[in-house]
Structure formats: structure tokens, C-alpha cells
Design a protein around this motif. Structure first.
Motif, PDB file in Angstrom:
ATOM      1  N   ARG A  89      -9.025  -9.817 -14.376  1.00 33.90           N
ATOM      2  CA  ARG A  89     -10.113 -10.357 -15.186  1.00 33.90           C
ATOM      3  C   ARG A  89      -9.913  -9.951 -16.644  1.00 33.90           C
ATOM      4  NH1 ARG A  89     -14.975 -12.691 -14.702  1.00 33.90           N
ATOM      5  NH2 ARG A  89     -14.756 -12.664 -12.434  1.00 33.90           N
ATOM      6  N   PHE A  90      -9.863 -10.934 -17.509  1.00 37.67           N
ATOM      7  CA  PHE A  90      -9.708 -10.709 -18.933  1.00 37.67           C
ATOM      8  C   PHE A  90     -11.066 -10.466 -19.579  1.00 37.67           C
ATOM      9  CE2 PHE A  90      -6.057 -13.006 -17.491  1.00 37.67           C
ATOM     10  CZ  PHE A  90      -5.007 -12.584 -18.275  1.00 37.67           C
ATOM     11  N   ARG A  91     -11.055  -9.881 -20.762  1.00 40.53           N
ATOM     12  CA  ARG A  91     -12.317  -9.609 -21.469  1.00 40.53           C
ATOM     13  C   ARG A  91     -13.080 -10.891 -21.772  1.00 40.53           C
ATOM     14  NH1 ARG A  91     -13.383  -5.638 -26.070  1.00 40.53           N
ATOM     15  NH2 ARG A  91     -11.894  -6.852 -27.282  1.00 40.53           N
ATOM     16  N   SER A  92     -12.381 -12.005 -21.867  1.00 41.15           N
ATOM     17  CA  SER A  92     -13.032 -13.288 -22.134  1.00 41.15           C
ATOM     18  C   SER A  92     -13.835 -13.792 -20.944  1.00 41.15           C
ATOM     19  CB  SER A  92     -11.959 -14.330 -22.484  1.00 41.15           C
ATOM     20  OG  SER A  92     -11.110 -14.553 -21.356  1.00 41.15           O
ATOM     21  N   GLY A  93     -13.665 -13.146 -19.772  1.00 40.69           N
ATOM     22  CA  GLY A  93     -14.297 -13.605 -18.545  1.00 40.69           C
ATOM     23  C   GLY A  93     -13.377 -14.478 -17.708  1.00 40.69           C
ATOM     24  N   GLU A  94     -12.265 -14.911 -18.288  1.00 39.90           N
ATOM     25  CA  GLU A  94     -11.283 -15.699 -17.552  1.00 39.90           C
ATOM     26  C   GLU A  94     -10.523 -14.808 -16.573  1.00 39.90           C
ATOM     27  OE1 GLU A  94      -9.538 -18.770 -20.720  1.00 39.90           O
ATOM     28  OE2 GLU A  94      -9.842 -16.767 -21.545  1.00 39.90           O
ATOM     29  N   THR A  95      -9.937 -15.430 -15.561  1.00 37.62           N
ATOM     30  CA  THR A  95      -9.186 -14.667 -14.568  1.00 37.62           C
ATOM     31  C   THR A  95      -7.865 -15.372 -14.259  1.00 37.62           C
ATOM     32  OG1 THR A  95     -10.246 -15.814 -12.714  1.00 37.62           O
ATOM     33  CG2 THR A  95     -11.281 -13.759 -13.475  1.00 37.62           C
ATOM     34  N   LEU A  96      -6.920 -14.581 -13.771  1.00 31.63           N
ATOM     35  CA  LEU A  96      -5.692 -15.109 -13.186  1.00 31.63           C
ATOM     36  C   LEU A  96      -5.585 -14.551 -11.779  1.00 31.63           C
ATOM     37  CD1 LEU A  96      -2.781 -14.954 -15.814  1.00 31.63           C
ATOM     38  CD2 LEU A  96      -3.826 -16.994 -14.799  1.00 31.63           C
ATOM     39  N   ALA A  97      -5.292 -15.406 -10.830  1.00 28.75           N
ATOM     40  CA  ALA A  97      -5.142 -14.938  -9.453  1.00 28.75           C
ATOM     41  C   ALA A  97      -3.986 -13.958  -9.343  1.00 28.75           C
ATOM     42  CB  ALA A  97      -4.925 -16.122  -8.518  1.00 28.75           C
ATOM     43  N   GLU A  98      -2.924 -14.202 -10.115  1.00 27.89           N
ATOM     44  CA  GLU A  98      -1.776 -13.298 -10.130  1.00 27.89           C
ATOM     45  C   GLU A  98      -1.301 -13.128 -11.575  1.00 27.89           C
ATOM     46  OE1 GLU A  98       1.295 -14.711  -7.551  1.00 27.89           O
ATOM     47  OE2 GLU A  98       0.210 -14.140  -5.726  1.00 27.89           O
ATOM     48  N   LEU A  99      -1.385 -11.917 -12.078  1.00 27.40           N
ATOM     49  CA  LEU A  99      -0.848 -11.584 -13.399  1.00 27.40           C
ATOM     50  C   LEU A  99       0.430 -10.785 -13.188  1.00 27.40           C
ATOM     51  CD1 LEU A  99      -1.126 -11.431 -16.529  1.00 27.40           C
ATOM     52  CD2 LEU A  99      -2.301  -9.245 -16.166  1.00 27.40           C
ATOM     53  N   LYS A 100       1.550 -11.368 -13.585  1.00 24.19           N
ATOM     54  CA  LYS A 100       2.837 -10.698 -13.408  1.00 24.19           C
ATOM     55  C   LYS A 100       3.183  -9.878 -14.644  1.00 24.19           C
ATOM     56  CE  LYS A 100       6.721 -12.948 -13.892  1.00 24.19           C
ATOM     57  NZ  LYS A 100       7.856 -13.877 -13.671  1.00 24.19           N
ATOM     58  N   ILE A 101       3.551  -8.632 -14.427  1.00 28.08           N
ATOM     59  CA  ILE A 101       4.054  -7.770 -15.490  1.00 28.08           C
ATOM     60  C   ILE A 101       5.501  -7.429 -15.171  1.00 28.08           C
ATOM     61  CG2 ILE A 101       3.820  -5.573 -16.701  1.00 28.08           C
ATOM     62  CD1 ILE A 101       1.553  -7.513 -17.268  1.00 28.08           C
ATOM     63  N   ARG A 102       6.400  -7.934 -16.000  1.00 27.76           N
ATOM     64  CA  ARG A 102       7.803  -7.556 -15.864  1.00 27.76           C
ATOM     65  C   ARG A 102       8.023  -6.234 -16.592  1.00 27.76           C
ATOM     66  NH1 ARG A 102      12.220 -11.655 -15.760  1.00 27.76           N
ATOM     67  NH2 ARG A 102      11.062 -12.003 -13.824  1.00 27.76           N
ATOM     68  N   TYR A 103       8.822  -5.355 -15.991  1.00 28.95           N
ATOM     69  CA  TYR A 103       9.128  -4.089 -16.651  1.00 28.95           C
ATOM     70  C   TYR A 103      10.534  -3.652 -16.297  1.00 28.95           C
ATOM     71  CZ  TYR A 103       8.037  -1.798 -12.154  1.00 28.95           C
ATOM     72  OH  TYR A 103       8.019  -1.403 -10.832  1.00 28.95           O
ATOM     73  N   HIS A 104      11.082  -2.829 -17.159  1.00 25.66           N
ATOM     74  CA  HIS A 104      12.452  -2.354 -17.037  1.00 25.66           C
ATOM     75  C   HIS A 104      12.417  -0.832 -17.003  1.00 25.66           C
ATOM     76  CE1 HIS A 104      13.101  -6.483 -18.451  1.00 25.66           C
ATOM     77  NE2 HIS A 104      12.221  -6.173 -19.394  1.00 25.66           N
ATOM     78  N   THR A 105      13.278  -0.225 -16.214  1.00 31.44           N
ATOM     79  CA  THR A 105      13.253   1.226 -16.083  1.00 31.44           C
ATOM     80  C   THR A 105      14.645   1.814 -16.232  1.00 31.44           C
ATOM     81  OG1 THR A 105      13.468   1.119 -13.665  1.00 31.44           O
ATOM     82  CG2 THR A 105      11.232   1.203 -14.574  1.00 31.44           C
ATOM     83  N   LEU A 106      14.665   3.008 -16.776  1.00 30.53           N
ATOM     84  CA  LEU A 106      15.860   3.841 -16.845  1.00 30.53           C
ATOM     85  C   LEU A 106      15.519   5.181 -16.209  1.00 30.53           C
ATOM     86  CD1 LEU A 106      16.827   3.167 -20.563  1.00 30.53           C
ATOM     87  CD2 LEU A 106      18.169   2.433 -18.589  1.00 30.53           C
ATOM     88  N   GLY A 107      16.441   5.752 -15.477  1.00 29.49           N
ATOM     89  CA  GLY A 107      16.176   7.033 -14.838  1.00 29.49           C
ATOM     90  C   GLY A 107      15.347   6.872 -13.575  1.00 29.49           C
ATOM     91  N   ALA A 108      14.910   7.997 -13.049  1.00 28.94           N
ATOM     92  CA  ALA A 108      14.154   8.010 -11.798  1.00 28.94           C
ATOM     93  C   ALA A 108      12.925   8.892 -11.940  1.00 28.94           C
ATOM     94  CB  ALA A 108      15.038   8.535 -10.669  1.00 28.94           C
ATOM     95  N   PRO A 109      11.844   8.528 -11.255  1.00 29.28           N
ATOM     96  CA  PRO A 109      10.640   9.363 -11.327  1.00 29.28           C
ATOM     97  C   PRO A 109      10.828  10.682 -10.602  1.00 29.28           C
ATOM     98  CG  PRO A 109      10.350   7.561  -9.761  1.00 29.28           C
ATOM     99  CD  PRO A 109      11.654   7.323 -10.431  1.00 29.28           C
ATOM    100  N   LYS A 110      10.258  11.741 -11.183  1.00 26.97           N
ATOM    101  CA  LYS A 110      10.199  13.043 -10.540  1.00 26.97           C
ATOM    102  C   LYS A 110       8.744  13.348 -10.260  1.00 26.97           C
ATOM    103  CE  LYS A 110      14.354  14.661 -12.949  1.00 26.97           C
ATOM    104  NZ  LYS A 110      14.928  15.657 -13.900  1.00 26.97           N
ATOM    105  N   THR A 111       8.472  13.874  -9.083  1.00 28.14           N
ATOM    106  CA  THR A 111       7.085  14.079  -8.668  1.00 28.14           C
ATOM    107  C   THR A 111       6.789  15.548  -8.411  1.00 28.14           C
ATOM    108  OG1 THR A 111       7.697  13.661  -6.365  1.00 28.14           O
ATOM    109  CG2 THR A 111       6.937  11.781  -7.648  1.00 28.14           C
ATOM    110  N   ASP A 112       5.484  15.861  -8.534  1.00 24.97           N
ATOM    111  CA  ASP A 112       5.049  17.215  -8.222  1.00 24.97           C
ATOM    112  C   ASP A 112       4.664  17.294  -6.746  1.00 24.97           C
ATOM    113  OD1 ASP A 112       2.570  15.980  -7.996  1.00 24.97           O
ATOM    114  OD2 ASP A 112       1.809  16.765  -9.895  1.00 24.97           O
ATOM    115  N   ALA A 113       4.074  18.412  -6.340  1.00 25.95           N
ATOM    116  CA  ALA A 113       3.740  18.624  -4.927  1.00 25.95           C
ATOM    117  C   ALA A 113       2.741  17.607  -4.401  1.00 25.95           C
ATOM    118  CB  ALA A 113       3.192  20.040  -4.746  1.00 25.95           C
ATOM    119  N   SER A 114       1.916  17.057  -5.299  1.00 26.64           N
ATOM    120  CA  SER A 114       0.915  16.072  -4.878  1.00 26.64           C
ATOM    121  C   SER A 114       1.449  14.646  -4.895  1.00 26.64           C
ATOM    122  CB  SER A 114      -0.315  16.157  -5.787  1.00 26.64           C
ATOM    123  OG  SER A 114       0.015  15.768  -7.105  1.00 26.64           O
ATOM    124  N   GLY A 115       2.711  14.490  -5.297  1.00 25.24           N
ATOM    125  CA  GLY A 115       3.310  13.164  -5.322  1.00 25.24           C
ATOM    126  C   GLY A 115       3.132  12.404  -6.619  1.00 25.24           C
TER     127      GLY A 115
END
Length: 358
Positions: free
Chosen positions: A39-65
């Protein structure tokens, strides 16, 4: 690499200067994250909003994940996350031993709403696409990081130009979401004066072209885009390097035709209108005191879009108790608004920020 629109976030003469860089950075992985019923601030909606993203490296997690080493870097108007793979940025920061070495950090480079591979008007809705603004864009970034990538707290949030403005909104909306902040090339006030004027002129130029046809064009409105791109070139330019690159009338006349053609080729007119107008509601000035994370805010003295003579940055910086404001002096090495992408000019400030935010 797929060619992308080099908007005002990238200076026309950028490729002409080498500041001495390290080994090449690795190629990122590319992913899509889909937000359902956005839901956008205008009140409009998209059933599916796609966000493309690119990553380098790998995530490191703590004890809680929870991810502990995420670095989010946000691009400028008309760009994509892949713009940060340019040598003047990536080979300084992402190379082995660099300040943001992917062996240590999980680098996230999203294409924001309306840009790159993310949902945008040119996907089919054209001018019926929801009228997104910066708040919508930041909300989608936040959901990507927190729900998509399980990163409740970023080690660092960087942003250039539009991404700089997004950084201020992030810092106010979620003060504990980032361990450190580095916005570059923006001001934390409403887009007004000359900054709004050239954006409005570019939008009007496209919409005044009869070929635009209310957004339902058969072919791109070339005349309108030519004027808009001409304005973008001027907005992103810096006098010193441009005078060096184009020292004669003949050099200018020979350069501008091919340069305009190169810039216009990948651009969609409706996407450009949305991108330029998304700043219309931006104004973080009322809530700057909410920013509590260590921040280094960097502007450059030869920035046409954020001219230092306005005195706005120095005035607003006084309200930011955890912030170091840096104005890089104009020189033959700076690149106007595009100085934000030349990491050799400000990497020492990043190093200091990472240290003081440990």
C-alpha cells in the motif's frame, strides 16, 4: 554489465579520472524480493511489488539468528544498485582488504521502486502506476532488509543523492535500525528553489512533447527527453573537470551529440517522470533530532544540486548531535554532485565512521 541510465548521480566526465584503485571487486548475486499487497501513501496498492537487489558477501548471524554485518547502500535518481560496481567506488571499497570487503560485510544494493529491475511504470501500467514517493521507497527498503533478509540492525547505511535523502528518512523513522549512517550529496530539507525548478522543468519538457500522449506513447518522446537529459547533464556537472575535458567550443559541440544519444537510449519517459517527482513530499527537517546513530554526512562544494552557499547544511547540522558534517572542497579531483561515487575522496571519513561506531 547491463547499461543503465547515468542520471545526475553520475557526472558526465567521471570516466576520465583515475584516483588509484585496488583489485577489482567480485560480481554480485542478483535476487528479487516480492512484497504482497503493498500500500502506497497515496492509497493505491500493488498486488505484487518487486524489489530487485544485488548482494556481495554473505550474512553473518548472532545466536538469535539476526544478521549482524549488513551494509545497505542506496542509489540516486535514475540509477540502480549496480551503479556502485563502478571502479571508482567498488575497486576502492569492495576489493579484498577494502573498507567494505565482502569477506567481512554483507553488502545489499537494491534497485529502488521505479528503477532498474524493480517494479516501475514501464512494466506496463505506465502513468497508472501508483504515485510513489520517498516514504514508499524507504518502506520497501526496510521490508526487504528486515523481513526479506532478517537484518534488524544494519552495520552501516550509505546513500548517495536520492539515497542520501532516503538515509535521513531511515534514520528518523527507525533510529535504532542502523549502527552507523553515511548520507552523501543531499540536504535534509524540502526540495525547493533551483533544485525543484530543474526537476519540474525536466518533467514539463517530457510532458509537453506531443509524442508523450499522456504517457501512452508508441515511441519515446525524443524531443522532451532531449531537453530533460540536457538539464540532467548540467545539474550533475562540475565546472573544473568539465572545463578540462571540454576546453574548446569544438570539443563541446563534438561531445554533446553522442553523449545525449547515449543517455537517452535506455530511458523510459514515464519512468523518468516518476523518478524525478518522487521527491515532491520529501522534508525530514522537522524530525532531525530523532537521529541518534553516529553519522558522517558528506557534501561537495561544487555540487550544483546542493550548493553550499545556501548555508542549509551547516544550519541543520547543528541539530544533529551525533553527526560529523564534511564539505569536500572543490578541486580538479572532485566531480560535482557525482563526487559521492569517487570513494578515494572520502574513504578516510568512512574509515573513521566505522571506527567510532564500533
Amino acid at each position: 554489465m547491463r547499461r543503465i541510465w547515468r542520471s545526475f548521480t553520475m557526472l558526465a566526465a567521471a570516466a576520465l579520472l583515475s584516483l588509484g584503485t585496488a583489485a577489482a571487486a567480485p560480481e554480485p548475486a542478483t535476487h528479487d524480493y516480492v512484497i504482497r499487497d503493498f500500500r502506497f501513501r497515496s492509497g493505491e496498492t500493488l498486488a505484487e511489488l518487486k524489489i530487485r537487489y544485488h548482494t556481495l558477501g554473505a550474512p553473518k548471524t548472532d545466536a538469535s539468528g539476526k544478521v549482524t554485518n549488513a551494509v545497505l547502500i542506496l542509489h540516486g535518481t535514475g540509477g540502480t544498485g549496480r551503479q556502485f560496481l563502478s571502479p571508482q567506488f567498488a575497486e576502492v571499497l569492495f576489493a579484498p582488504g577494502g573498507l567494505l570487503d565482502p569477506a567481512k560485510y554483507f553488502i545489499i544494493l537494491p534497485d529502488n521502486i521505479g528503477h532498474g529491475g524493480s517494479s516501475k511504470p514501464s512494466d506496463g501500467l505506465r502513468m497508472k502506476f501508483p504515485k510513489y514517493d520517498y516514504v514508499d521507497m524507504v518502506a520497501a527498503q526496510h521490508e526487504l532488509v528486515t523481513k526479506g533478509l532478517k537484518g534488524d540492525r544494519l552495520r552501516l547505511l550509505m546513500g548517495t543523492s536520492m539515497g542520501c535523502m532516503h538515509g535521513f528518512l531511515w534514520a528518523e523513522t527507525w533510529p535504532q535500525a542502523s549502527q552507523a549512517l553515511m548520507p552523501m550529496a543531499c540536504l535534509p530539507v524540502e526540495i525547493a528553489g533551483r533544485n525543484r525548478l530543474w526537476r519540474k522543468m525536466a518533467i514539463d519538457a517530457v510532458q509537453a512533447d506531443p509524442a508523450w500522449n499522456g504517457g501512452d506513447y508508441v515511441a519515446q518522446p525524443v524531443q522532451g527527453l532531449r531537453t530533460a537529459q540536457s538539464l540532467l547533464i548540467l545539474a550533475g556537472a562540475s565546472p573544473l573537470p568539465m572545463q578540462t575535458q571540454l576546453p574548446t567550443r569544438g570539443a563541446v559541440d563534438a561531445w554533446i551529440g553522442p553523449e545525449l544519444a547515449r543517455r537517452m537510449a535506455p530511458v523510459d519517459a514515464n519512468d523518468m517522470i516518476y523518478q524525478l517527482d518522487a521527491s515532491r513530499t520529501y522534508d525530514p527537517s522537522k524530525n532531525l533530532e530523532k537521529i541518534t546513530a553516529p553519522m558522517t554526512w558528506v557534501n561537495s562544494a561544487d555540487d550544483f544540486i546542493n550548493p553550499p552557499e545556501l548555508g542549509i547544511a551547516e544550519r541543520e547540522a547543528k541539530r544533529l548531535k551525533t553527526t560529523r558534517f564534511v564539505l569536500i572542497p572543490a578541486s580538479e579531483k572532485t566531480r560535482g554532485h557525482g563526487t559521492h561515487t569517487w570513494a578515494a575522496l572520502w574513504k578516510d571519513e568512512l574509515a573513521a565512521l566505522l571506527k567510532r561506531s564500533e
